[in-house]
Write a protein that holds these residues in place. Structure first.
Motif, PDB file in Angstrom:
ATOM      1  N   HIS A   1     -16.050 -14.646  -2.682  1.00 37.19           N
ATOM      2  CA  HIS A   1     -17.019 -14.145  -2.815  1.00 37.19           C
ATOM      3  C   HIS A   1     -18.126 -14.593  -1.821  1.00 37.19           C
ATOM      4  CE1 HIS A   1     -16.961 -10.494  -5.236  1.00 37.19           C
ATOM      5  NE2 HIS A   1     -16.161 -10.880  -6.044  1.00 37.19           N
ATOM      6  N   ARG A   2     -18.155 -15.746  -2.093  1.00 36.78           N
ATOM      7  CA  ARG A   2     -19.269 -16.710  -1.380  1.00 36.78           C
ATOM      8  C   ARG A   2     -18.935 -16.526   0.225  1.00 36.78           C
ATOM      9  NH1 ARG A   2     -18.419 -20.804  -4.941  1.00 36.78           N
ATOM     10  NH2 ARG A   2     -17.477 -22.093  -3.368  1.00 36.78           N
ATOM     11  N   HIS A   3     -17.779 -16.606   0.547  1.00 31.86           N
ATOM     12  CA  HIS A   3     -17.362 -16.559   1.847  1.00 31.86           C
ATOM     13  C   HIS A   3     -17.430 -14.959   2.391  1.00 31.86           C
ATOM     14  CE1 HIS A   3     -16.440 -20.614   1.115  1.00 31.86           C
ATOM     15  NE2 HIS A   3     -16.283 -20.778   2.497  1.00 31.86           N
ATOM     16  N   GLY A   4     -17.784 -13.930   1.730  1.00 26.28           N
ATOM     17  CA  GLY A   4     -18.079 -12.810   2.163  1.00 26.28           C
ATOM     18  C   GLY A   4     -16.547 -11.992   2.286  1.00 26.28           C
ATOM     19  N   LEU A   5     -15.665 -12.293   1.182  1.00 31.28           N
ATOM     20  CA  LEU A   5     -14.501 -11.737   1.178  1.00 31.28           C
ATOM     21  C   LEU A   5     -14.344 -10.803   0.028  1.00 31.28           C
ATOM     22  CD1 LEU A   5     -12.326 -14.623   2.574  1.00 31.28           C
ATOM     23  CD2 LEU A   5     -12.756 -12.625   3.649  1.00 31.28           C
ATOM     24  N   GLY A   6     -15.110 -10.783  -0.559  1.00 26.58           N
ATOM     25  CA  GLY A   6     -15.273  -9.781  -2.016  1.00 26.58           C
ATOM     26  C   GLY A   6     -15.290  -8.460  -1.590  1.00 26.58           C
ATOM     27  N   PRO A   7     -15.015  -7.285  -2.578  1.00 25.34           N
ATOM     28  CA  PRO A   7     -14.436  -7.873  -3.916  1.00 25.34           C
ATOM     29  C   PRO A   7     -13.094  -8.417  -4.070  1.00 25.34           C
ATOM     30  CG  PRO A   7     -14.754  -5.276  -3.619  1.00 25.34           C
ATOM     31  CD  PRO A   7     -15.221  -5.927  -2.392  1.00 25.34           C
ATOM     32  N   VAL A   8     -13.077  -8.883  -5.195  1.00 24.85           N
ATOM     33  CA  VAL A   8     -11.468  -9.631  -4.979  1.00 24.85           C
ATOM     34  C   VAL A   8     -10.835  -8.879  -6.071  1.00 24.85           C
ATOM     35  CG1 VAL A   8     -10.251 -11.586  -5.488  1.00 24.85           C
ATOM     36  CG2 VAL A   8     -12.401 -11.981  -4.331  1.00 24.85           C
ATOM     37  N   ALA A   9      -9.497  -8.260  -5.709  1.00 25.23           N
ATOM     38  CA  ALA A   9      -8.597  -7.603  -6.864  1.00 25.23           C
ATOM     39  C   ALA A   9      -7.733  -8.646  -7.095  1.00 25.23           C
ATOM     40  CB  ALA A   9      -8.243  -6.244  -6.234  1.00 25.23           C
ATOM     41  N   GLY A  10      -7.088  -8.518  -8.381  1.00 26.15           N
ATOM     42  CA  GLY A  10      -6.045  -9.305  -8.880  1.00 26.15           C
ATOM     43  C   GLY A  10      -5.019  -8.426  -9.455  1.00 26.15           C
ATOM     44  N   VAL A  11      -3.756  -8.646  -9.082  1.00 24.69           N
ATOM     45  CA  VAL A  11      -2.571  -7.886  -9.395  1.00 24.69           C
ATOM     46  C   VAL A  11      -1.598  -8.463 -10.030  1.00 24.69           C
ATOM     47  CG1 VAL A  11      -0.999  -5.976  -8.252  1.00 24.69           C
ATOM     48  CG2 VAL A  11      -3.121  -6.627  -7.043  1.00 24.69           C
ATOM     49  N   ASP A  12      -1.149  -7.820 -11.084  1.00 15.98           N
ATOM     50  CA  ASP A  12       0.039  -8.376 -11.803  1.00 15.98           C
ATOM     51  C   ASP A  12       0.805  -7.155 -13.031  1.00 15.98           C
ATOM     52  OD1 ASP A  12       1.652 -10.312 -12.914  1.00 15.98           O
ATOM     53  OD2 ASP A  12       0.235 -11.139 -14.289  1.00 15.98           O
ATOM     54  N   GLU A  13       1.895  -7.826 -13.136  1.00 20.26           N
ATOM     55  CA  GLU A  13       2.840  -6.453 -13.925  1.00 20.26           C
ATOM     56  C   GLU A  13       3.168  -7.227 -15.310  1.00 20.26           C
ATOM     57  OE1 GLU A  13       5.578  -9.539 -12.946  1.00 20.26           O
ATOM     58  OE2 GLU A  13       4.330  -8.826 -11.416  1.00 20.26           O
ATOM     59  N   ALA A  14       3.813  -6.011 -15.854  1.00 20.22           N
ATOM     60  CA  ALA A  14       4.545  -6.357 -17.147  1.00 20.22           C
ATOM     61  C   ALA A  14       5.732  -5.694 -17.290  1.00 20.22           C
ATOM     62  CB  ALA A  14       3.705  -5.980 -18.450  1.00 20.22           C
ATOM     63  N   GLY A  15       6.991  -6.367 -17.979  1.00 17.08           N
ATOM     64  CA  GLY A  15       7.993  -5.597 -18.153  1.00 17.08           C
ATOM     65  C   GLY A  15       9.050  -5.699 -17.024  1.00 17.08           C
ATOM     66  N   ARG A  16       8.907  -6.725 -16.053  1.00 18.62           N
ATOM     67  CA  ARG A  16       9.803  -6.956 -15.061  1.00 18.62           C
ATOM     68  C   ARG A  16      11.073  -7.266 -15.531  1.00 18.62           C
ATOM     69  NH1 ARG A  16       9.415  -8.450  -9.398  1.00 18.62           N
ATOM     70  NH2 ARG A  16      11.362  -9.768  -8.856  1.00 18.62           N
ATOM     71  N   GLY A  17      11.245  -8.145 -16.435  1.00 13.27           N
ATOM     72  CA  GLY A  17      12.584  -8.653 -17.198  1.00 13.27           C
ATOM     73  C   GLY A  17      13.175  -7.759 -18.200  1.00 13.27           C
ATOM     74  N   ALA A  18      12.512  -6.866 -18.769  1.00 12.90           N
ATOM     75  CA  ALA A  18      12.846  -5.883 -19.807  1.00 12.90           C
ATOM     76  C   ALA A  18      14.083  -4.954 -19.510  1.00 12.90           C
ATOM     77  CB  ALA A  18      11.733  -5.141 -20.239  1.00 12.90           C
ATOM     78  N   CYS A  19      15.023  -4.777 -20.012  1.00 15.27           N
ATOM     79  CA  CYS A  19      16.095  -3.732 -19.768  1.00 15.27           C
ATOM     80  C   CYS A  19      15.770  -2.356 -20.244  1.00 15.27           C
ATOM     81  CB  CYS A  19      17.390  -4.378 -20.465  1.00 15.27           C
ATOM     82  SG  CYS A  19      17.464  -4.278 -22.000  1.00 15.27           S
ATOM     83  N   ALA A  20      14.487  -2.027 -20.862  1.00 18.36           N
ATOM     84  CA  ALA A  20      14.252  -0.749 -21.361  1.00 18.36           C
ATOM     85  C   ALA A  20      12.715  -0.666 -21.069  1.00 18.36           C
ATOM     86  CB  ALA A  20      14.826  -0.538 -22.599  1.00 18.36           C
ATOM     87  N   GLY A  21      12.210   0.572 -20.958  1.00 16.02           N
ATOM     88  CA  GLY A  21      10.950   0.818 -20.982  1.00 16.02           C
ATOM     89  C   GLY A  21      10.548   0.919 -19.395  1.00 16.02           C
ATOM     90  N   PRO A  22       9.311   1.306 -19.083  1.00 12.71           N
ATOM     91  CA  PRO A  22       8.458   1.185 -17.826  1.00 12.71           C
ATOM     92  C   PRO A  22       8.329  -0.081 -17.459  1.00 12.71           C
ATOM     93  CG  PRO A  22       6.907   1.930 -19.246  1.00 12.71           C
ATOM     94  CD  PRO A  22       8.182   1.639 -20.382  1.00 12.71           C
ATOM     95  N   LEU A  23       8.202  -0.122 -16.164  1.00 10.02           N
ATOM     96  CA  LEU A  23       7.596  -1.501 -15.305  1.00 10.02           C
ATOM     97  C   LEU A  23       5.821  -0.994 -15.238  1.00 10.02           C
ATOM     98  CD1 LEU A  23       7.707  -4.161 -13.614  1.00 10.02           C
ATOM     99  CD2 LEU A  23       8.057  -2.681 -11.714  1.00 10.02           C
ATOM    100  N   VAL A  24       5.408  -1.869 -15.603  1.00  9.27           N
ATOM    101  CA  VAL A  24       3.697  -1.282 -15.586  1.00  9.27           C
ATOM    102  C   VAL A  24       3.063  -2.357 -14.616  1.00  9.27           C
ATOM    103  CG1 VAL A  24       1.370  -1.002 -16.729  1.00  9.27           C
ATOM    104  CG2 VAL A  24       3.850  -0.370 -17.806  1.00  9.27           C
ATOM    105  N   VAL A  25       2.292  -1.871 -13.805  1.00 10.31           N
ATOM    106  CA  VAL A  25       1.565  -2.722 -12.824  1.00 10.31           C
ATOM    107  C   VAL A  25       0.069  -2.440 -12.722  1.00 10.31           C
ATOM    108  CG1 VAL A  25       1.212  -3.749 -10.242  1.00 10.31           C
ATOM    109  CG2 VAL A  25       3.696  -2.789 -11.266  1.00 10.31           C
ATOM    110  N   ALA A  26      -0.758  -3.461 -12.689  1.00 14.02           N
ATOM    111  CA  ALA A  26      -2.158  -3.271 -12.764  1.00 14.02           C
ATOM    112  C   ALA A  26      -2.936  -4.138 -11.879  1.00 14.02           C
ATOM    113  CB  ALA A  26      -3.043  -3.789 -14.215  1.00 14.02           C
ATOM    114  N   ALA A  27      -3.770  -3.309 -11.224  1.00 17.49           N
ATOM    115  CA  ALA A  27      -4.960  -4.146 -10.242  1.00 17.49           C
ATOM    116  C   ALA A  27      -6.512  -4.223 -11.073  1.00 17.49           C
ATOM    117  CB  ALA A  27      -4.984  -3.442  -9.022  1.00 17.49           C
ATOM    118  N   CYS A  28      -7.151  -5.150 -10.987  1.00 19.47           N
ATOM    119  CA  CYS A  28      -8.327  -5.194 -11.483  1.00 19.47           C
ATOM    120  C   CYS A  28      -9.482  -6.065 -10.428  1.00 19.47           C
ATOM    121  CB  CYS A  28      -8.105  -5.840 -12.788  1.00 19.47           C
ATOM    122  SG  CYS A  28      -9.781  -6.017 -13.917  1.00 19.47           S
TER     123      CYS A  28
END
Length: 253
Positions: A27-54
């Motif tokens: 942010h201080r270097h003028g590169l914001g806003p900053v989005a973080g991205v991560d997922e849940a369920g990558r290693g599961a063998c059932a159910g959806p893969l869910v990805v979020a950005a915040c």
């Protein structure tokens, strides 16, 4: 190359300074806003893969004190952070990728595509994107892969909470529909309890057939059902019908 005296000072980010430091530096270097991205369920063998950005507000460090990798938080604490994040975040987006799409694309490709969709789903384009662990291209914005990002960068941790809580809620709903698998307990991961349910009941439409344990269970279940049909027609003795005998009989996995 610019002469040394014209170059901007190098930004120094110290991990020990806390999980908000990287976002604040960008942010201080003028590169914001900053989005973080991560997922849940990558290693599961059932159910959806869910990805979020915040995208978190720069001044929310105190309000979200203790925010870290969702896997390190208890379910109750995750739920509370989910409430705070959805209420106070500057922006967020959640993408749910069903098992059939995971099978069609492959887990990694589905994950990458989900990350791009999540960032594209933000109300406004971020200035910078932080991902957890491995580099991702195609955001249309500068991006940085951060090792253990969900423990180092607050916005990535927030994305991990959004993805994990969303997916856990989906798995609890699936458990009400398919109680024989115990999804509310193991959330679709390859635990011994889940493996036992797969062996007994075979996979459901919510399983990922591209996973070898699921495709193997499906093959065994099909062999058992074929044997049961032979028994019904009088062509096979009943004691021959079992998952063990199907494997012994040469079912290809």
């Amino acid at each position: 190359m610019l002469p040394a005296q014209w170059r901007p000072a190098r930004a120094v980010v110290r991990r020990s300074a806390g999980s908000w430091t990287l976002q604040s530096t960008l942010h201080r270097h003028g590169l914001g806003p900053v989005a973080g991205v991560d997922e849940a369920g990558r290693g599961a063998c059932a159910g959806p893969l869910v990805v979020a950005a915040c995208v978190l507000r720069p001044g929310d460090g105190k309000r979200l004190a203790g925010l870290t990798d969702s896997k390190l938080l208890s379910p109750a604490v995750r739920e509370e952070f989910h409430r705070l994040i959805t209420r106070h975040a500057e922006d967020y987006a959640v993408v749910v990728i069903p098992p059939a799409e995971v099978d069609r694309r492959g887990v990694h490709a589905a994950n990458i595509q989900g990350m791009r969709r999540a960032v594209a789903g933000l109300a406004g384009p971020p200035g910078y994107v932080l991902t957890d662990g491995f580099p991702v291209r195609g955001f249309g914005r500068p991006a940085l892969a951060v090792p253990k990002g969900d423990q180092v960068a607050a916005c990535v941790a927030a994305a991990s909470v959004l993805a994990k809580v969303t997916r856990d809620r989906i798995m609890v709903e699936l458990d009400a529909r398919l109680p024989q698998y115990g999804f509310a307990l193991h959330k679709g991961y390859c635990t011994p309890v889940h493996a036992a349910a797969l062996a007994e009941f075979g996979p459901s439409a919510e399983h990922r057939y591209s996973f070898v344990n699921v495709s193997g269970a499906a093959a065994i279940r099909a062999a058992v059902e074929d044997a049961e049909a032979l028994v019904h027609n009088g062509d096979l003795m009943p004691e021959a019908v079992s998952a063990e005998s199907a494997v012994a009989g040469g079912v290809e996995l």
